[in-house]
Design an enzyme around this catalytic site. Structure first.
Site, PDB file in Angstrom:
ATOM      1  N   HIS A   1      -7.020  -4.689  10.110  1.00 45.34           N
ATOM      2  CA  HIS A   1      -6.774  -4.443   8.681  1.00 45.34           C
ATOM      3  C   HIS A   1      -5.462  -5.077   8.230  1.00 45.34           C
ATOM      4  O   HIS A   1      -4.521  -5.204   8.994  1.00 45.34           O
ATOM      5  CB  HIS A   1      -6.857  -2.946   8.316  1.00 45.34           C
ATOM      6  CG  HIS A   1      -5.714  -2.088   8.750  1.00 45.34           C
ATOM      7  ND1 HIS A   1      -5.883  -0.825   9.270  1.00 45.34           N
ATOM      8  CD2 HIS A   1      -4.375  -2.273   8.703  1.00 45.34           C
ATOM      9  CE1 HIS A   1      -4.710  -0.295   9.527  1.00 45.34           C
ATOM     10  NE2 HIS A   1      -3.779  -1.148   9.197  1.00 45.34           N
TER      11      HIS A   1
ATOM     12  N   ASP B   1       0.811  -1.219   0.000  1.00 40.59           N
ATOM     13  CA  ASP B   1       0.000   0.000   0.000  1.00 40.59           C
ATOM     14  C   ASP B   1       0.846   1.270   0.000  1.00 40.59           C
ATOM     15  O   ASP B   1       2.076   1.224   0.149  1.00 40.59           O
ATOM     16  CB  ASP B   1      -0.957  -0.013   1.200  1.00 40.59           C
ATOM     17  CG  ASP B   1      -0.262  -0.394   2.505  1.00 40.59           C
ATOM     18  OD1 ASP B   1       0.979  -0.419   2.537  1.00 40.59           O
ATOM     19  OD2 ASP B   1      -0.969  -0.672   3.482  1.00 40.59           O
TER      20      ASP B   1
ATOM     21  N   ASN C   1      -7.209  -2.881  14.349  1.00 38.33           N
ATOM     22  CA  ASN C   1      -8.613  -3.141  13.976  1.00 38.33           C
ATOM     23  C   ASN C   1      -8.748  -4.313  12.995  1.00 38.33           C
ATOM     24  O   ASN C   1      -9.809  -4.551  12.437  1.00 38.33           O
ATOM     25  CB  ASN C   1      -9.260  -1.877  13.373  1.00 38.33           C
ATOM     26  CG  ASN C   1      -8.636  -1.463  12.047  1.00 38.33           C
ATOM     27  OD1 ASN C   1      -7.697  -2.101  11.568  1.00 38.33           O
ATOM     28  ND2 ASN C   1      -9.147  -0.411  11.436  1.00 38.33           N
TER      29      ASN C   1
ATOM     30  N   GLU D   1      -9.601  -1.992   5.229  1.00 41.52           N
ATOM     31  CA  GLU D   1     -10.225  -1.656   6.506  1.00 41.52           C
ATOM     32  C   GLU D   1     -11.492  -2.478   6.736  1.00 41.52           C
ATOM     33  O   GLU D   1     -12.142  -2.907   5.770  1.00 41.52           O
ATOM     34  CB  GLU D   1     -10.598  -0.166   6.496  1.00 41.52           C
ATOM     35  CG  GLU D   1      -9.407   0.785   6.409  1.00 41.52           C
ATOM     36  CD  GLU D   1      -8.709   1.010   7.749  1.00 41.52           C
ATOM     37  OE1 GLU D   1      -8.564   0.039   8.520  1.00 41.52           O
ATOM     38  OE2 GLU D   1      -8.290   2.147   7.998  1.00 41.52           O
TER      39      GLU D   1
HETATM   40  C1  GLP Z   1      -0.358   0.308   8.574  1.00 47.88           C
HETATM   41  C2  GLP Z   1      -0.054  -0.521   7.335  1.00 47.88           C
HETATM   42  C3  GLP Z   1      -0.259  -2.000   7.580  1.00 47.88           C
HETATM   43  C4  GLP Z   1       0.398  -2.402   8.904  1.00 47.88           C
HETATM   44  C5  GLP Z   1      -0.289  -1.668  10.016  1.00 47.88           C
HETATM   45  C6  GLP Z   1       0.215  -2.048  11.396  1.00 47.88           C
HETATM   46  O1  GLP Z   1      -1.641   0.797   8.647  1.00 47.88           O
HETATM   47  N1  GLP Z   1      -0.846  -0.139   6.205  1.00 47.88           N
HETATM   48  O2  GLP Z   1       0.294  -2.723   6.492  1.00 47.88           O
HETATM   49  O3  GLP Z   1       0.300  -3.785   9.087  1.00 47.88           O
HETATM   50  O4  GLP Z   1      -0.065  -0.290   9.808  1.00 47.88           O
HETATM   51  O5  GLP Z   1       1.348  -1.306  11.719  1.00 47.88           O
HETATM   52  P1  GLP Z   1       2.329  -1.597  12.892  1.00 47.88           P
HETATM   53  O6  GLP Z   1       3.177  -2.712  12.463  1.00 47.88           O
HETATM   54  O7  GLP Z   1       3.108  -0.326  13.045  1.00 47.88           O
HETATM   55  O8  GLP Z   1       1.522  -1.915  14.104  1.00 47.88           O
END
Ligand code: GLP
Length: 250
Positions: free
Chosen positions: A138, A67, A136, A143
């Site tokens: 995702h 993304d 959440n 989402e």
């Molecule tokens: C972002 C990314 C996800 C990632 C998520 C969790 O929103 N788009 O790909 O898995 O954050 O992030 P973290 O690893 O910092 O908890």
């Protein structure tokens, strides 16, 4: 689903890097699906170390990131393009033409999304997809919603995600409200998936993801129907799963 409980974040990162390295050794031209966020940082650090010390090569590999924020240029410090360069790509021998990250500034966004999916297909699909998970549920930026999208698409981020990701920006107002993300289709078509999570704040979501029920309100729960998913968690999450009986479905 296969569940591996690592000692801590370091150990989780090492285990994940070893799986990625094995993939590259057995198929140097592997197509890797890559993720951002804090979770994979240790894995990337280990991979860079393996490149330097063990001559692990990425020269034939391709990478597709999950993304990118909508409206951020690749040079923006919080863009995922910048993150990937800073934490992995500029330290290894991957060819620039084999690096793919959705363009969050594309004028023709539907065309950009279609092209991204076509390119993944053309490369033969993703061999190994690395994933973190939002609190959440995702994955990428898919989402929780009434319906989930199959293809790469533009998505409006939820308030939860904007709040969670505001820690990387000066304030929540600076977090882009939209993003381009691979859909569940490209992720689920990956031959193998590696989902990483560490820390007590991810324990509950992991327990729900492996609970034996799927819901579009918890996008990562769809991974339960994929035949090649390995979830690596640290002992904090492992202990929570043990206490709550969450192991029984894996
Ligand atoms: C972002 C990314 C996800 C990632 C998520 C969790 O929103 N788009 O790909 O898995 O954050 O992030 P973290 O690893 O910092 O908890």
């Amino acid at each position: 689903m296969e569940l591996l409980v690592a000692r801590d974040y370091e150990d989780m990162s090492r285990k994940a890097a070893e799986i990625i390295a094995d993939q590259l050794r057995s198929k140097p031209e592997s197509v890797l699906g890559l993720a951002t966020g804090s979770t994979p940082l240790g894995t990337y650090e280990q991979l860079v170390k393996m490149y330097r010390d063990e001559k692990l090569s990425f020269s034939e590999a391709s990478a597709f990131n999950l993304d990118e924020y909508y409206g951020l240029s690749p040079e923006h410090e919080q863009s995922y393009s910048h993150y990937m360069k800073a934490n992995l790509f500029r330290h290894i021998d991957i060819k620039p033409e084999n690096i793919h990250i959705p363009n969050g500034m594309a004028e023709d966004m539907p065309g950009e999304c279609e092209n991204y999916d076509r390119l993944i297909e053309k490369k033969g699909g993703i061999d190994l997809q690395l994933l973190g998970v939002g609190a959440n549920g995702h994955i990428g930026f898919n989402e929780p919603d009434k319906e989930l999208q199959v293809n790469t698409h533009l998505v409006r981020l939820t308030e939860d995600t904007i709040r969670a990701n505001s820690r990387f920006f000066n304030s929540a107002d600076e977090v882009p409200v939209m993003a381009v993300t691979m859909g569940l289709g490209s992720i689920m078509k990956a031959k193998r998936i590696l989902l990483l999570a560490s820390g007590s704040n991810k324990a509950e979501v992991i327990a729900r993801i492996i609970s034996g029920k799927c819901s579009t309100r918890l996008p990562a729960s769809i991974l339960q129907v994929h035949p090649g998913v390995t979830v690596i968690v640290d002992s904090e999450i492992g202990n929570y799963l043990k206490e709550t009986g969450g192991f029984k479905n894996v």
